[in-house]
Design a protein around this motif. Structure first.
Motif, PDB file in Angstrom:
ATOM      1  N   ILE A  44       0.829  -1.206   0.000  1.00 19.31           N
ATOM      2  CA  ILE A  44       0.000   0.000   0.000  1.00 19.31           C
ATOM      3  C   ILE A  44       0.864   1.257   0.000  1.00 19.31           C
ATOM      4  N   VAL A  45       1.933   1.278   0.807  1.00 19.63           N
ATOM      5  CA  VAL A  45       2.825   2.439   0.857  1.00 19.63           C
ATOM      6  C   VAL A  45       3.513   2.645  -0.496  1.00 19.63           C
ATOM      7  N   ASP A  46       3.911   1.573  -1.159  1.00 18.31           N
ATOM      8  CA  ASP A  46       4.543   1.696  -2.475  1.00 18.31           C
ATOM      9  C   ASP A  46       3.572   2.265  -3.508  1.00 18.31           C
ATOM     10  N   ILE A  47       2.331   1.820  -3.462  1.00 15.15           N
ATOM     11  CA  ILE A  47       1.324   2.345  -4.390  1.00 15.15           C
ATOM     12  C   ILE A  47       1.087   3.828  -4.129  1.00 15.15           C
ATOM     13  N   ILE A  48       0.989   4.205  -2.856  1.00 15.40           N
ATOM     14  CA  ILE A  48       0.788   5.615  -2.504  1.00 15.40           C
ATOM     15  C   ILE A  48       1.982   6.458  -2.966  1.00 15.40           C
ATOM     16  N   CYS A  49       3.206   5.936  -2.798  1.00 16.07           N
ATOM     17  CA  CYS A  49       4.407   6.655  -3.253  1.00 16.07           C
ATOM     18  C   CYS A  49       4.363   6.903  -4.756  1.00 16.07           C
ATOM     19  N   CYS A  50       3.992   5.891  -5.523  1.00 15.12           N
ATOM     20  CA  CYS A  50       3.914   6.042  -6.978  1.00 15.12           C
ATOM     21  C   CYS A  50       2.852   7.060  -7.375  1.00 15.12           C
ATOM     22  N   ILE A  51       1.705   7.017  -6.703  1.00 17.92           N
ATOM     23  CA  ILE A  51       0.634   7.959  -7.020  1.00 17.92           C
ATOM     24  C   ILE A  51       1.066   9.388  -6.703  1.00 17.92           C
ATOM     25  N   ILE A  52       1.686   9.594  -5.535  1.00 19.21           N
ATOM     26  CA  ILE A  52       2.122  10.936  -5.149  1.00 19.21           C
ATOM     27  C   ILE A  52       3.202  11.456  -6.100  1.00 19.21           C
ATOM     28  N   ALA A  53       4.164  10.609  -6.462  1.00 20.32           N
ATOM     29  CA  ALA A  53       5.219  11.040  -7.384  1.00 20.32           C
ATOM     30  C   ALA A  53       4.632  11.417  -8.741  1.00 20.32           C
ATOM     31  N   THR A  54       3.660  10.652  -9.212  1.00 20.30           N
ATOM     32  CA  THR A  54       3.028  10.957 -10.494  1.00 20.30           C
ATOM     33  C   THR A  54       2.246  12.267 -10.430  1.00 20.30           C
ATOM     34  N   ILE A  55       1.512  12.460  -9.332  1.00 23.29           N
ATOM     35  CA  ILE A  55       0.732  13.693  -9.186  1.00 23.29           C
ATOM     36  C   ILE A  55       1.652  14.916  -9.142  1.00 23.29           C
ATOM     37  N   ILE A  56       2.734  14.825  -8.375  1.00 22.61           N
ATOM     38  CA  ILE A  56       3.666  15.955  -8.296  1.00 22.61           C
ATOM     39  C   ILE A  56       4.281  16.239  -9.666  1.00 22.61           C
ATOM     40  N   TYR A  57       4.652  15.194 -10.396  1.00 24.49           N
ATOM     41  CA  TYR A  57       5.234  15.380 -11.724  1.00 24.49           C
ATOM     42  C   TYR A  57       4.241  16.064 -12.664  1.00 24.49           C
ATOM     43  N   ILE A  58       2.994  15.613 -12.656  1.00 24.55           N
ATOM     44  CA  ILE A  58       1.988  16.196 -13.554  1.00 24.55           C
ATOM     45  C   ILE A  58       1.690  17.644 -13.172  1.00 24.55           C
ATOM     46  N   ILE A  59       1.614  17.936 -11.869  1.00 26.54           N
ATOM     47  CA  ILE A  59       1.354  19.316 -11.442  1.00 26.54           C
ATOM     48  C   ILE A  59       2.485  20.243 -11.871  1.00 26.54           C
ATOM     49  N   VAL A  60       3.734  19.819 -11.621  1.00 26.51           N
ATOM     50  CA  VAL A  60       4.878  20.655 -12.013  1.00 26.51           C
ATOM     51  C   VAL A  60       4.929  20.797 -13.537  1.00 26.51           C
ATOM     52  N   LEU A  61       4.612  19.736 -14.243  1.00 26.81           N
ATOM     53  CA  LEU A  61       4.607  19.785 -15.707  1.00 26.81           C
ATOM     54  C   LEU A  61       3.573  20.786 -16.216  1.00 26.81           C
ATOM     55  N   ASN A  62       2.397  20.779 -15.630  1.00 29.74           N
ATOM     56  CA  ASN A  62       1.347  21.704 -16.080  1.00 29.74           C
ATOM     57  C   ASN A  62       1.617  23.149 -15.650  1.00 29.74           C
ATOM     58  N   LEU A  63       2.192  23.340 -14.471  1.00 28.49           N
ATOM     59  CA  LEU A  63       2.439  24.695 -13.993  1.00 28.49           C
ATOM     60  C   LEU A  63       3.565  25.397 -14.742  1.00 28.49           C
ATOM     61  N   PHE A  64       4.623  24.673 -15.050  1.00 24.66           N
ATOM     62  CA  PHE A  64       5.819  25.328 -15.580  1.00 24.66           C
ATOM     63  C   PHE A  64       6.095  25.062 -17.054  1.00 24.66           C
ATOM     64  N   ASN A  65       5.471  24.049 -17.643  1.00 21.11           N
ATOM     65  CA  ASN A  65       5.785  23.744 -19.041  1.00 21.11           C
ATOM     66  C   ASN A  65       4.522  23.563 -19.878  1.00 21.11           C
ATOM     67  N   TRP A  66       3.399  24.066 -19.414  1.00 18.96           N
ATOM     68  CA  TRP A  66       2.141  24.033 -20.142  1.00 18.96           C
ATOM     69  C   TRP A  66       1.751  22.621 -20.567  1.00 18.96           C
ATOM     70  N   GLY A  67       2.124  21.636 -19.769  1.00 18.77           N
ATOM     71  CA  GLY A  67       1.738  20.257 -20.031  1.00 18.77           C
ATOM     72  C   GLY A  67       2.520  19.554 -21.114  1.00 18.77           C
ATOM     73  N   GLU A  68       3.567  20.182 -21.619  1.00 17.26           N
ATOM     74  CA  GLU A  68       4.377  19.534 -22.659  1.00 17.26           C
ATOM     75  C   GLU A  68       5.405  18.635 -22.002  1.00 17.26           C
ATOM     76  N   HIS A  69       5.269  17.342 -22.273  1.00 17.73           N
ATOM     77  CA  HIS A  69       6.193  16.372 -21.680  1.00 17.73           C
ATOM     78  C   HIS A  69       7.429  16.232 -22.570  1.00 17.73           C
ATOM     79  N   ARG A  70       8.582  16.311 -21.933  1.00 13.62           N
ATOM     80  CA  ARG A  70       9.850  16.086 -22.628  1.00 13.62           C
ATOM     81  C   ARG A  70      10.671  15.128 -21.788  1.00 13.62           C
TER      82      ARG A  70
END
Length: 121
Positions: A44-70
């Motif tokens: 459960i902790v590993d799943i939560i870690c993956c979800i949190i890391a993904t959410i943080i990555y997507i938020i930072v991606l949308n805030l600073f790079n307009w959602g463009e993944h590189r």
């Protein structure tokens, strides 16, 4: 035209985002240690870690790079997590253990006192 940040600044921002992910992973690992080393807790902790890391990555991606993944942004994010786990993570782990020991010692003092005896009734 969209106002974008320079690539070197984006890389630094994503490294910082990775460091934040590393800190949340450290906190979740401490929760895992506190709850015991059971297989289902670890899963459960590993799943939560993956979800949190993904959410943080997507938020930072949308805030600073307009959602463009590189790819270099993903690599910078992973480098940030790695740097935090190898350097700052060790310092935070010591802090977490000291805080945990402080809480446990205070709870033992309360449970061994007259107030603790009264609360056990």
């Amino acid at each position: 035209m969209l106002n974008t940040h320079p690539q070197w600044l984006l890389a630094i921002i994503f490294v910082i985002g990775g460091i934040v992910c590393g800190m949340t992973i450290g906190i979740l690992q401490m929760i895992h240690i506190l709850l015991g080393k059971r297989k289902w807790v670890q899963t459960i902790v590993d799943i939560i870690c993956c979800i949190i890391a993904t959410i943080i990555y997507i938020i930072v991606l949308n805030l600073f790079n307009w959602g463009e993944h590189r790819m270099y942004l993903l690599i910078a994010h992973i480098i940030g997590i790695f740097v935090e786990r190898k350097t700052l993570g060790k310092l935070f782990a010591k802090l977490y253990y000291k805080l945990y020991n402080l809480i446990v010692n205070k709870m033992r003092k309360v449970s061994n006192s007259k107030l603790g005896a009264f609360l056990k009734r």
